[in-house]
Design a protein around this motif. Sequence first.
Motif, PDB file in Angstrom:
ATOM      1  N   GLY A   1      15.952 -28.427 -28.458  1.00 49.79           N
ATOM      2  CA  GLY A   1      16.598 -27.127 -28.377  1.00 49.79           C
ATOM      3  C   GLY A   1      16.640 -26.566 -26.968  1.00 49.79           C
ATOM      4  N   LEU A   2      15.503 -26.607 -26.265  1.00 51.47           N
ATOM      5  CA  LEU A   2      15.399 -25.943 -24.970  1.00 51.47           C
ATOM      6  C   LEU A   2      15.653 -26.841 -23.773  1.00 51.47           C
ATOM      7  CD1 LEU A   2      12.187 -23.826 -25.674  1.00 51.47           C
ATOM      8  CD2 LEU A   2      14.579 -23.131 -25.927  1.00 51.47           C
ATOM      9  N   ASN A   3      15.456 -28.134 -23.917  1.00 47.88           N
ATOM     10  CA  ASN A   3      15.634 -29.064 -22.802  1.00 47.88           C
ATOM     11  C   ASN A   3      17.056 -28.955 -22.255  1.00 47.88           C
ATOM     12  OD1 ASN A   3      14.915 -31.030 -20.975  1.00 47.88           O
ATOM     13  ND2 ASN A   3      15.307 -32.721 -22.379  1.00 47.88           N
TER      14      ASN A   3
ATOM     15  N   LEU B   1      18.473 -26.432 -21.067  1.00 43.34           N
ATOM     16  CA  LEU B   1      19.039 -25.101 -21.262  1.00 43.34           C
ATOM     17  C   LEU B   1      19.059 -24.388 -19.912  1.00 43.34           C
ATOM     18  CD1 LEU B   1      19.958 -23.504 -23.814  1.00 43.34           C
ATOM     19  CD2 LEU B   1      17.708 -22.450 -23.811  1.00 43.34           C
TER      20      LEU B   1
ATOM     21  N   LYS C   1      14.017 -20.019 -21.368  1.00 48.22           N
ATOM     22  CA  LYS C   1      13.601 -20.764 -22.560  1.00 48.22           C
ATOM     23  C   LYS C   1      12.540 -19.950 -23.290  1.00 48.22           C
ATOM     24  CE  LYS C   1      14.434 -25.187 -20.253  1.00 48.22           C
ATOM     25  NZ  LYS C   1      15.412 -24.647 -19.351  1.00 48.22           N
TER      26      LYS C   1
ATOM     27  N   ASN D   1      13.213 -20.396 -31.536  1.00 49.86           N
ATOM     28  CA  ASN D   1      13.518 -20.785 -30.164  1.00 49.86           C
ATOM     29  C   ASN D   1      14.970 -20.433 -29.889  1.00 49.86           C
ATOM     30  OD1 ASN D   1      15.340 -23.353 -29.926  1.00 49.86           O
ATOM     31  ND2 ASN D   1      13.916 -23.838 -31.603  1.00 49.86           N
ATOM     32  N   ASN D   2      15.262 -20.098 -28.650  1.00 53.74           N
ATOM     33  CA  ASN D   2      16.610 -19.669 -28.283  1.00 53.74           C
ATOM     34  C   ASN D   2      17.465 -20.827 -27.757  1.00 53.74           C
ATOM     35  OD1 ASN D   2      15.286 -19.949 -25.797  1.00 53.74           O
ATOM     36  ND2 ASN D   2      16.503 -18.332 -24.848  1.00 53.74           N
ATOM     37  N   GLY D   3      17.169 -22.028 -28.241  1.00 51.10           N
ATOM     38  CA  GLY D   3      17.868 -23.216 -27.762  1.00 51.10           C
ATOM     39  C   GLY D   3      19.120 -23.562 -28.539  1.00 51.10           C
ATOM     40  N   LYS D   4      19.521 -24.807 -28.346  1.00 54.70           N
ATOM     41  CA  LYS D   4      20.728 -25.324 -28.999  1.00 54.70           C
ATOM     42  C   LYS D   4      20.568 -25.298 -30.513  1.00 54.70           C
ATOM     43  CE  LYS D   4      20.297 -28.507 -25.549  1.00 54.70           C
ATOM     44  NZ  LYS D   4      19.826 -29.809 -25.299  1.00 54.70           N
TER      45      LYS D   4
ATOM     46  N   GLY E   1      19.652 -18.587 -31.741  1.00 50.83           N
ATOM     47  CA  GLY E   1      18.881 -19.810 -31.644  1.00 50.83           C
ATOM     48  C   GLY E   1      18.592 -20.421 -32.994  1.00 50.83           C
TER      49      GLY E   1
END
Length: 188
Positions: free
Chosen positions: A101-103, A105, A109, A128-131, A174
């Motif tokens: 998710g965060l990698n 970004l 993060k 998490n605010n990722g993908k 997220g």
Amino acid sequence: FIFNAINSIQAFILQNKNEEAHFYLAEFAKLIRMILNNSRKKYVSIHDEIELLNIYVNIEAQRLNDHIAFSVNYASNVAPQEIMIPTMLLQPIIENAIWHGLNNLKKEKVIKIMFMKKDNRLMIHIFNNGKPYSQTSQSHHQSQGLKMIQERIALLYTDTEKNDYFEIQNIENGVEVTMILPLISDFE
């Protein structure tokens, strides 16, 4: 994770970043020691699990050479030193959040965990605010990890009807994982 961590330490050494290598190695040793100690236990306190996760997130942030805003909140009726959860239940979810998710970004993060008690259950929300999460984008290995978490949670409910106590959903900003566990205290 272990091989990647060792490679990161090696990279710090090769780049003459001795302070970073020393810090990383010390934190890595502390994490491995905690994992080995906890692996002998069926349950650990929320406090102990969060202590392990703090070290893990710091190691991964250093490995990514980026900051991860990691926070934990407790409802007023949750005593983290007294409530127990299965050992290493949360780490694979945090690992997936970081690496899927965060990698890569390009914004801040963020990982947030919230613990609440409701109707003799412990509710855990991990954001998490990722993908966005996609079952098809997860590797076979990662899908097995999530399945094993679901199976571990289901084992806690052997005396009741099977329900969905684990959910991953994409939300506006997220991804949120929700787990509902039976309430287990240190005094039982």
